[in-house]
Design an enzyme around this catalytic site. Structure first.
Site, short mmCIF file in Angstrom:
data_model
loop_
_atom_site.label_atom_id
_atom_site.label_comp_id
_atom_site.label_asym_id
_atom_site.label_seq_id
_atom_site.Cartn_x
_atom_site.Cartn_y
_atom_site.Cartn_z
N TRP A 14 0.88 -1.17 0.00
CA TRP A 14 0.00 0.00 0.00
C TRP A 14 0.91 1.21 0.00
O TRP A 14 1.59 1.49 0.97
CB TRP A 14 -0.89 -0.02 1.25
CG TRP A 14 -1.84 1.13 1.31
CD1 TRP A 14 -1.53 2.41 1.69
CD2 TRP A 14 -3.22 1.12 0.99
NE1 TRP A 14 -2.65 3.19 1.63
CE2 TRP A 14 -3.71 2.43 1.19
CE3 TRP A 14 -4.10 0.14 0.55
CZ2 TRP A 14 -5.03 2.78 0.98
CZ3 TRP A 14 -5.42 0.50 0.33
CH2 TRP A 14 -5.87 1.79 0.55
N GLU A 15 0.93 1.93 -1.11
CA GLU A 15 1.93 2.97 -1.28
C GLU A 15 1.46 4.32 -0.75
O GLU A 15 0.49 4.88 -1.24
CB GLU A 15 2.32 3.10 -2.75
CG GLU A 15 3.57 3.88 -2.97
CD GLU A 15 4.71 3.39 -2.10
OE1 GLU A 15 5.17 4.18 -1.25
OE2 GLU A 15 5.14 2.25 -2.25
#
Length: 165
Positions: A60-61
């Site tokens: 999850w950036e």
């Protein structure tokens, strides 16, 4: 995900520091050379293995665009090495990006590299490498809606505080 579905958060995976590196040619001698791997890739944000054995990693950036590239490269290597069966990167949409920290990883800036990651399917018999794009529900200027504060993990503590209204 962690409490109900039993995903493992920040799970380190051995991507193989001893794996065979490609052979390079040094310039100008032309001598053949293999660069050793001297660093680890770090953990995946989330990792699970299904009852049928499917190994899935999610990144999850929330970092800058360079972090997004590292995450996709890490997922690509893990998939092509057979360490995971599915790798997913989650990033904001182009519209959502406009309301976030400058240069946060987003699909707009990654889109030019999709061809590169698609080419990684050579040698992968079965697997999934995906980018999931998230979008905000709505925008508001209602002062009753609380502002999301700055986190204290990573480099956030070095960032600027929110200006006073």
């Amino acid at each position: 995900m962690v409490n109900v579905e039993r995903w493992q958060a920040e799970q380190n995976v051995d991507i193989g520091r001893n794996r065979q590196q490609p052979q390079l040619s040094l310039y100008p001698s032309g001598k053949r050379y293999r660069e050793p791997i001297t660093s680890d890739f770090g953990g995946f944000d989330f990792l699970t293995q299904t009852p049928r054995g499917l190994r899935v990693a999610i990144e999850w950036e929330t970092g800058n665009i360079s972090s997004s590239h590292r995450s996709m490269n890490k997922l690509t290597i893990a998939l092509s090495s057979g360490i995971i069966d599915a790798g997913v990167l989650i990033v904001p949409s182009r519209d959502c990006y406009e309301h976030l920290t400058d240069r946060i990883g987003n699909i707009g800036e990654l889109s030019g590299y999709l061809q590169l990651w698609a080419s990684a399917k050579v040698g992968v018999q079965r697997g999934l490498l995906a980018i999931t794009v998230v979008e905000h529900d709505a925008l508001t200027d209602n002062v009753a809606v609380p502002y999301l504060g700055m986190g204290n993990d990573g480099r956030a503590a070095q960032g600027r505080a929110r200006p006073q209204d």
